[in-house]
Structures are given as C-alpha cells and as structure tokens.
Design a protein around this motif. Structure first.
Motif, PDB file in Angstrom:
ATOM      1  N   THR A  85       0.831  -1.205   0.000  1.00 23.53           N
ATOM      2  CA  THR A  85       0.000   0.000   0.000  1.00 23.53           C
ATOM      3  C   THR A  85       0.866   1.256   0.000  1.00 23.53           C
ATOM      4  O   THR A  85       0.616   2.192  -0.760  1.00 23.53           O
ATOM      5  CB  THR A  85      -0.955   0.005   1.217  1.00 23.53           C
ATOM      6  OG1 THR A  85      -1.778  -1.171   1.157  1.00 23.53           O
ATOM      7  CG2 THR A  85      -1.838   1.228   1.226  1.00 23.53           C
ATOM      8  N   TYR A 139       2.532   1.820  -3.354  1.00 25.55           N
ATOM      9  CA  TYR A 139       1.572   2.293  -4.352  1.00 25.55           C
ATOM     10  C   TYR A 139       1.203   3.749  -4.106  1.00 25.55           C
ATOM     11  O   TYR A 139       1.237   4.566  -5.020  1.00 25.55           O
ATOM     12  CB  TYR A 139       0.328   1.413  -4.334  1.00 25.55           C
ATOM     13  CG  TYR A 139      -0.673   1.786  -5.392  1.00 25.55           C
ATOM     14  CD1 TYR A 139      -0.452   1.453  -6.722  1.00 25.55           C
ATOM     15  CD2 TYR A 139      -1.826   2.471  -5.072  1.00 25.55           C
ATOM     16  CE1 TYR A 139      -1.354   1.798  -7.707  1.00 25.55           C
ATOM     17  CE2 TYR A 139      -2.742   2.826  -6.045  1.00 25.55           C
ATOM     18  CZ  TYR A 139      -2.503   2.493  -7.363  1.00 25.55           C
ATOM     19  OH  TYR A 139      -3.405   2.838  -8.331  1.00 25.55           O
ATOM     20  N   ASP A 163       3.881   1.639 -10.012  1.00 24.82           N
ATOM     21  CA  ASP A 163       2.820   1.249 -10.926  1.00 24.82           C
ATOM     22  C   ASP A 163       2.183  -0.063 -10.466  1.00 24.82           C
ATOM     23  O   ASP A 163       2.863  -0.958  -9.960  1.00 24.82           O
ATOM     24  CB  ASP A 163       3.426   1.089 -12.323  1.00 24.82           C
ATOM     25  CG  ASP A 163       2.401   0.655 -13.339  1.00 24.82           C
ATOM     26  OD1 ASP A 163       1.589   1.503 -13.753  1.00 24.82           O
ATOM     27  OD2 ASP A 163       2.411  -0.547 -13.710  1.00 24.82           O
ATOM     28  N   ILE A 164       0.878  -0.178 -10.680  1.00 25.57           N
ATOM     29  CA  ILE A 164       0.136  -1.370 -10.243  1.00 25.57           C
ATOM     30  C   ILE A 164       0.692  -2.643 -10.878  1.00 25.57           C
ATOM     31  O   ILE A 164       0.765  -3.686 -10.239  1.00 25.57           O
ATOM     32  CB  ILE A 164      -1.381  -1.214 -10.530  1.00 25.57           C
ATOM     33  CG1 ILE A 164      -2.194  -2.342  -9.884  1.00 25.57           C
ATOM     34  CG2 ILE A 164      -1.676  -1.167 -12.004  1.00 25.57           C
ATOM     35  CD1 ILE A 164      -2.414  -2.205  -8.436  1.00 25.57           C
ATOM     36  N   LEU A 203       3.918  -3.486  -9.115  1.00 29.15           N
ATOM     37  CA  LEU A 203       3.576  -4.023  -7.802  1.00 29.15           C
ATOM     38  C   LEU A 203       3.084  -5.459  -7.924  1.00 29.15           C
ATOM     39  O   LEU A 203       3.417  -6.307  -7.101  1.00 29.15           O
ATOM     40  CB  LEU A 203       2.512  -3.134  -7.152  1.00 29.15           C
ATOM     41  CG  LEU A 203       2.282  -3.270  -5.669  1.00 29.15           C
ATOM     42  CD1 LEU A 203       3.564  -3.082  -4.883  1.00 29.15           C
ATOM     43  CD2 LEU A 203       1.232  -2.290  -5.205  1.00 29.15           C
ATOM     44  N   THR A 245      -3.756  -7.911  -6.818  1.00 28.87           N
ATOM     45  CA  THR A 245      -2.886  -6.820  -6.388  1.00 28.87           C
ATOM     46  C   THR A 245      -3.718  -5.615  -5.957  1.00 28.87           C
ATOM     47  O   THR A 245      -3.352  -4.911  -5.015  1.00 28.87           O
ATOM     48  CB  THR A 245      -1.929  -6.413  -7.525  1.00 28.87           C
ATOM     49  OG1 THR A 245      -1.272  -7.585  -7.996  1.00 28.87           O
ATOM     50  CG2 THR A 245      -0.906  -5.401  -7.060  1.00 28.87           C
ATOM     51  N   GLN A 246      -4.839  -5.382  -6.605  1.00 26.41           N
ATOM     52  CA  GLN A 246      -5.675  -4.225  -6.281  1.00 26.41           C
ATOM     53  C   GLN A 246      -6.193  -4.274  -4.853  1.00 26.41           C
ATOM     54  O   GLN A 246      -6.488  -3.235  -4.276  1.00 26.41           O
ATOM     55  CB  GLN A 246      -6.835  -4.114  -7.272  1.00 26.41           C
ATOM     56  CG  GLN A 246      -6.372  -3.659  -8.630  1.00 26.41           C
ATOM     57  CD  GLN A 246      -7.478  -3.694  -9.667  1.00 26.41           C
ATOM     58  OE1 GLN A 246      -8.361  -4.553  -9.634  1.00 26.41           O
ATOM     59  NE2 GLN A 246      -7.412  -2.765 -10.594  1.00 26.41           N
ATOM     60  N   THR A 293      -4.087  -2.082  -2.711  1.00 29.69           N
ATOM     61  CA  THR A 293      -3.945  -0.681  -3.078  1.00 29.69           C
ATOM     62  C   THR A 293      -5.168   0.113  -2.657  1.00 29.69           C
ATOM     63  O   THR A 293      -6.111   0.268  -3.425  1.00 29.69           O
ATOM     64  CB  THR A 293      -3.720  -0.546  -4.594  1.00 29.69           C
ATOM     65  OG1 THR A 293      -4.790  -1.192  -5.274  1.00 29.69           O
ATOM     66  CG2 THR A 293      -2.405  -1.167  -5.006  1.00 29.69           C
TER      67      THR A 293
END
Length: 87
Positions: free
Chosen positions: A35, A38, A44-45, A48, A60-61, A64
C-alpha cells in the motif's frame, strides 16, 4: 525463505521490540508495504503485481487502498476536466 521461517523472524523481532504478535503478521506487513509503495512511492500497479508475485492484477488491487484525495487529484489531472478548463 520459507513461510514458517519468515513468520518466526517476524515474531522474534516483534517480541524483541515489545510489539504484540497479535497485532502484526507477515501478511499485514506485506499489505502495508504494498500500500505504501503504491500510494507514496508511486509504484505502478503492474510493477507491484510483479513484486508481489500475483498472477492477476485484481489480486494486487486488494493491496492498493486509494483515498478520496488521490481520486480528486486524478480527476484534476484529466485534461478533459471541465472545472480546471474554466479556471
């Protein structure tokens, strides 16, 4: 490193630092690190996703968390933003 080995190290250093092993875990530390990378490191996602070893970006989201201020800033940066164009 094995999962048990990491857990053992985290528990050991938490105890040495006087922190409760109930409040912290390798998973929570991983979540926090992702977190922070990010939100503040502007990682960048997709990068990550690679760092965390996730097959799906949707996994991954989960790591974040985006706050409302970040969303407002993103909208302001849109070149089609009417409010900024009129200012």
């Amino acid at each position: 490193f094995t999962q048990k080995g990491v857990q053992h190290m985290v528990d050991k250093y938490l105890k040495e630092s006087g922190l409760s092993v109930r409040n912290y875990s390798p998973h929570k530390l991983r979540h926090t690190a992702a977190t922070l990378m990010y939100q503040y490191g502007h990682v960048d996602i997709r990068a990550l996703q690679e760092i965390l070893g996730h097959e799906s970006v949707s996994t991954t989201q989960i790591y974040t968390h985006i706050d409302k201020e970040q969303l407002r800033d993103a909208v302001k940066q849109n070149p089609l933003n009417i409010e900024e164009s009129e200012a």
